[in-house]
Design a protein around this motif. Structure first.
Motif, PDB file in Angstrom:
ATOM      1  N   GLY A 184      39.452 143.010  66.641  1.00 21.32           N
ATOM      2  CA  GLY A 184      38.664 144.018  65.959  1.00 21.32           C
ATOM      3  C   GLY A 184      37.711 143.425  64.945  1.00 21.32           C
ATOM      4  O   GLY A 184      37.461 142.216  64.929  1.00 21.32           O
ATOM      5  N   TYR A 185      37.182 144.297  64.092  1.00 20.17           N
ATOM      6  CA  TYR A 185      36.160 143.924  63.120  1.00 20.17           C
ATOM      7  C   TYR A 185      36.671 144.234  61.709  1.00 20.17           C
ATOM      8  O   TYR A 185      37.020 145.379  61.414  1.00 20.17           O
ATOM      9  CB  TYR A 185      34.864 144.694  63.380  1.00 20.17           C
ATOM     10  CG  TYR A 185      34.322 144.491  64.773  1.00 20.17           C
ATOM     11  CD1 TYR A 185      33.421 143.461  65.035  1.00 20.17           C
ATOM     12  CD2 TYR A 185      34.712 145.323  65.825  1.00 20.17           C
ATOM     13  CE1 TYR A 185      32.922 143.265  66.314  1.00 20.17           C
ATOM     14  CE2 TYR A 185      34.218 145.129  67.104  1.00 20.17           C
ATOM     15  CZ  TYR A 185      33.327 144.103  67.347  1.00 20.17           C
ATOM     16  OH  TYR A 185      32.837 143.908  68.615  1.00 20.17           O
ATOM     17  N   ARG A 186      36.712 143.230  60.873  1.00 19.03           N
ATOM     18  CA  ARG A 186      37.158 143.418  59.490  1.00 19.03           C
ATOM     19  C   ARG A 186      35.984 143.857  58.628  1.00 19.03           C
ATOM     20  O   ARG A 186      34.958 143.187  58.572  1.00 19.03           O
ATOM     21  CB  ARG A 186      37.748 142.108  58.962  1.00 19.03           C
ATOM     22  CG  ARG A 186      38.322 142.198  57.564  1.00 19.03           C
ATOM     23  CD  ARG A 186      39.562 143.069  57.500  1.00 19.03           C
ATOM     24  NE  ARG A 186      40.667 142.532  58.274  1.00 19.03           N
ATOM     25  CZ  ARG A 186      41.789 143.177  58.500  1.00 19.03           C
ATOM     26  NH1 ARG A 186      41.937 144.425  58.043  1.00 19.03           N
ATOM     27  NH2 ARG A 186      42.764 142.631  59.210  1.00 19.03           N
ATOM     28  N   ASN A 218      34.270 155.648  58.783  1.00 22.34           N
ATOM     29  CA  ASN A 218      35.201 155.203  59.826  1.00 22.34           C
ATOM     30  C   ASN A 218      35.003 153.710  60.098  1.00 22.34           C
ATOM     31  O   ASN A 218      33.868 153.248  60.255  1.00 22.34           O
ATOM     32  CB  ASN A 218      34.984 156.008  61.111  1.00 22.34           C
ATOM     33  CG  ASN A 218      36.036 155.698  62.172  1.00 22.34           C
ATOM     34  OD1 ASN A 218      36.083 154.594  62.732  1.00 22.34           O
ATOM     35  ND2 ASN A 218      36.871 156.657  62.458  1.00 22.34           N
ATOM     36  N   PRO A 219      36.091 152.931  60.167  1.00 18.74           N
ATOM     37  CA  PRO A 219      35.944 151.480  60.345  1.00 18.74           C
ATOM     38  C   PRO A 219      35.372 151.055  61.688  1.00 18.74           C
ATOM     39  O   PRO A 219      34.999 149.887  61.844  1.00 18.74           O
ATOM     40  CB  PRO A 219      37.375 150.963  60.151  1.00 18.74           C
ATOM     41  CG  PRO A 219      38.259 152.133  60.424  1.00 18.74           C
ATOM     42  CD  PRO A 219      37.497 153.334  59.975  1.00 18.74           C
ATOM     43  N   ASN A 220      35.271 151.967  62.656  1.00 20.59           N
ATOM     44  CA  ASN A 220      34.593 151.635  63.913  1.00 20.59           C
ATOM     45  C   ASN A 220      33.079 151.587  63.749  1.00 20.59           C
ATOM     46  O   ASN A 220      32.361 151.185  64.661  1.00 20.59           O
ATOM     47  CB  ASN A 220      34.936 152.668  65.000  1.00 20.59           C
ATOM     48  CG  ASN A 220      36.329 152.496  65.547  1.00 20.59           C
ATOM     49  OD1 ASN A 220      37.055 151.580  65.175  1.00 20.59           O
ATOM     50  ND2 ASN A 220      36.715 153.378  66.457  1.00 20.59           N
ATOM     51  N   VAL A 221      32.582 151.999  62.592  1.00 24.31           N
ATOM     52  CA  VAL A 221      31.143 152.011  62.293  1.00 24.31           C
ATOM     53  C   VAL A 221      30.811 150.800  61.429  1.00 24.31           C
ATOM     54  O   VAL A 221      31.422 150.584  60.377  1.00 24.31           O
ATOM     55  CB  VAL A 221      30.745 153.313  61.573  1.00 24.31           C
ATOM     56  CG1 VAL A 221      29.300 153.250  61.083  1.00 24.31           C
ATOM     57  CG2 VAL A 221      30.947 154.509  62.500  1.00 24.31           C
ATOM     58  N   GLN A 253      41.067 155.120  64.648  1.00 21.67           N
ATOM     59  CA  GLN A 253      40.191 154.243  65.440  1.00 21.67           C
ATOM     60  C   GLN A 253      40.198 154.570  66.928  1.00 21.67           C
ATOM     61  O   GLN A 253      39.345 154.105  67.676  1.00 21.67           O
ATOM     62  CB  GLN A 253      40.620 152.779  65.267  1.00 21.67           C
ATOM     63  CG  GLN A 253      40.582 152.278  63.839  1.00 21.67           C
ATOM     64  CD  GLN A 253      41.981 152.023  63.304  1.00 21.67           C
ATOM     65  OE1 GLN A 253      42.907 152.766  63.582  1.00 21.67           O
ATOM     66  NE2 GLN A 253      42.134 150.939  62.556  1.00 21.67           N
ATOM     67  N   LEU A 254      41.174 155.376  67.392  1.00 20.01           N
ATOM     68  CA  LEU A 254      41.327 155.616  68.826  1.00 20.01           C
ATOM     69  C   LEU A 254      42.061 156.929  69.021  1.00 20.01           C
ATOM     70  O   LEU A 254      42.908 157.303  68.204  1.00 20.01           O
ATOM     71  CB  LEU A 254      42.099 154.449  69.451  1.00 20.01           C
ATOM     72  CG  LEU A 254      42.423 154.475  70.942  1.00 20.01           C
ATOM     73  CD1 LEU A 254      42.424 153.038  71.489  1.00 20.01           C
ATOM     74  CD2 LEU A 254      43.802 155.084  71.202  1.00 20.01           C
ATOM     75  N   VAL A 255      41.757 157.641  70.122  1.00 19.62           N
ATOM     76  CA  VAL A 255      42.448 158.882  70.474  1.00 19.62           C
ATOM     77  C   VAL A 255      43.060 158.751  71.864  1.00 19.62           C
ATOM     78  O   VAL A 255      42.404 158.256  72.788  1.00 19.62           O
ATOM     79  CB  VAL A 255      41.493 160.096  70.433  1.00 19.62           C
ATOM     80  CG1 VAL A 255      42.120 161.319  71.096  1.00 19.62           C
ATOM     81  CG2 VAL A 255      41.111 160.429  68.999  1.00 19.62           C
ATOM     82  N   GLY A 266      38.153 147.905  62.247  1.00 19.07           N
ATOM     83  CA  GLY A 266      37.645 148.756  63.314  1.00 19.07           C
ATOM     84  C   GLY A 266      37.818 148.092  64.662  1.00 19.07           C
ATOM     85  O   GLY A 266      37.894 146.860  64.752  1.00 19.07           O
ATOM     86  N   ILE A 267      37.853 148.891  65.722  1.00 27.54           N
ATOM     87  CA  ILE A 267      37.968 148.348  67.079  1.00 27.54           C
ATOM     88  C   ILE A 267      36.656 148.490  67.852  1.00 27.54           C
ATOM     89  O   ILE A 267      36.566 148.099  69.005  1.00 27.54           O
ATOM     90  CB  ILE A 267      39.129 148.989  67.857  1.00 27.54           C
ATOM     91  CG1 ILE A 267      38.914 150.497  68.041  1.00 27.54           C
ATOM     92  CG2 ILE A 267      40.455 148.721  67.142  1.00 27.54           C
ATOM     93  CD1 ILE A 267      39.933 151.166  68.959  1.00 27.54           C
ATOM     94  N   ARG A 268      35.640 149.067  67.212  1.00 25.66           N
ATOM     95  CA  ARG A 268      34.291 149.108  67.741  1.00 25.66           C
ATOM     96  C   ARG A 268      33.341 148.746  66.597  1.00 25.66           C
ATOM     97  O   ARG A 268      33.734 148.725  65.433  1.00 25.66           O
ATOM     98  CB  ARG A 268      33.950 150.492  68.321  1.00 25.66           C
ATOM     99  CG  ARG A 268      34.813 150.918  69.522  1.00 25.66           C
ATOM    100  CD  ARG A 268      34.563 150.034  70.729  1.00 25.66           C
ATOM    101  NE  ARG A 268      35.278 150.510  71.924  1.00 25.66           N
ATOM    102  CZ  ARG A 268      36.478 150.080  72.308  1.00 25.66           C
ATOM    103  NH1 ARG A 268      37.134 149.192  71.552  1.00 25.66           N
ATOM    104  NH2 ARG A 268      37.039 150.530  73.403  1.00 25.66           N
TER     105      ARG A 268
END
Length: 386
Positions: free
Chosen positions: A6-8, A72-75, A297-299, A15-17
């Motif tokens: 993921g991304y720190r 959101n950490p995916n952003v 981060q995920l559904v 985040g995972i995206r």
């Protein structure tokens, strides 16, 4: 302990995206944002119908969801586009998102001199932002940092018999790894709320769960309507679900066996580890949008009738126990667990298989909703337009 890629983020969240989010503060900015998105491959736009003619709790909810989507950490970065005269406070939205340490740029259509100028400037800024976040490195992230939303939609009899319990097994595995599970859909625990309440870690949590049900039932009574036909929907009923109670008994199994740590309001950040319930609509898009704004981060999304629903910033894994539907809608279904109903696999094995898919998606494997570009987004509204 399992790890994902993921991304720190600067604030320590993972985040995972790694999305560039293009966010209109108001419906009037939707077209400008959409035009910018069309020129910046890989960017994500979230047009919506809100942002003005709102007051009180209704205004606060829209603000909260927009801020939550940006945080959101995916952003990885945000371009905010306002009109200039709306109810939403774009400067405050920018400030609250920027607290995460990620780049947030705000432009205003009226200040820029109209749509064309704003589109040109927005394309220039968005191009810079997406090139900047491309340099964010992929790193190992402990699975304990994963927050997974669990949702069902387009349910039928196989949902409660198969796909929801399978998801419950996977939920247990995530919590065993130190991760978190968030279940929503207040309307779809009615009739089974007492079972969920018995899992509460204390009376405060139990009472808050019951209060969320009471508020919904009071609103239904105030309107003088019968929820049957809306929930369960005609498709639910055709699929074999006779009542909301029967649907709810299947619905609550998605969260597994862990204690209920807390009940959070719509789009509110999850305060700890383990299993949490979000007071949210049963409507698929509004519920998943609220989860994304809360920072999941995920559904994982179970369905028996079939649905293509996705989300702009959060990958949505589709799971089904309906063999015929999974075959017919194979371009939408990620995991077919109908093998449980045919006796080829038990719940534990299917749950482990789903858990492995969650790990793969969390490490970058695209869901079918992502591949097909399903980016549905909707904010749950409370009040009337002024």
């Amino acid at each position: 302990m399992a790890a994902i890629k993921g991304y720190r983020r600067p604030n320590g969240k993972s985040g995972i995206r790694n999305h560039l989010l293009l966010m209109p503060t108001v419906v009037c900015a939707n077209q400008v944002v959409t035009k910018i998105q069309q020129q910046i491959p890989g960017s994500i736009a979230i047009p919506h119908q809100h942002g003005c003619s709102q007051v009180g709790e209704d205004k606060d909810r829209t603000h909260k969801v927009l801020v939550g989507m940006g945080r959101n950490p995916n952003v990885g970065a945000v371009l905010l586009v306002s009109l200039g005269c709306e109810v939403m406070d774009a400067k405050q939205i920018q400030k609250e998102i920027a607290e995460t340490g990620k780049p947030v740029v705000w432009i205003d259509i009226q200040e820029e001199g109209g749509s064309v100028n704003t589109i040109h400037k927005g394309i220039e800024i968005a191009d810079q932002l997406i090139n900047e976040i491309k340099n964010t490195p992929l790193v190992d992230i402990p699975l304990s940092e994963l927050i997974v939303g669990v949702k069902c939609g387009g349910s039928d009899a196989t949902s409660g018999l198969c796909s929801n319990p399978v998801l419950g097994r996977a939920s247990d595995l995530i919590i065993q790894e130190g991760g978190s599970i968030v279940m929503g859909e207040t309307t779809e625990i009615i009739g089974a709320e007492h079972i969920l309440a018995e899992k509460a870690v204390n009376n405060d949590v139990k009472n808050k769960l019951y209060q969320s049900i009471a508020r919904f039932e009071e609103e239904i009574n105030r309107m003088g309507v019968d929820m049957r036909g809306g929930n369960p929907s005609p498709g639910n009923i055709e699929g074999g679900l006779s009542s909301i109670e029967e649907k709810s008994l299947g619905c609550i199994s998605k969260a597994g066996t862990a204690p209920l740590q807390g009940v959070v309001d719509y789009a509110s950040e999850i305060p700890g580890k383990g299993f949490y319930f979000m007071d949210s609509p049963g409507n698929d898009i509004e519920c998943v949008s609220g989860m994304a704004a809360a920072g999941i981060q995920l559904v994982c999304f179970t369905t028996g009738r079939g649905t293509p629903t996705g989300n702009p910033i959060v990958p949505v894994i589709k799971i089904s126990g309906n063999e015929e539907m999974a075959r017919r809608m194979s371009d939408n279904i990620d995991v077919d667990v109908s093998t449980v109903l045919t006796g080829k696999e038990n719940l534990d094995l299917a749950g482990k298989r789903l858990f492995n898919e969650i790990v793969n998606v969390s490490s970058g494997h695209l869901t079918k909703a992502e591949i097909l570009g399903h980016q549905e987004f909707s904010i749950s509204r409370i009040g009337i337009s002024l």
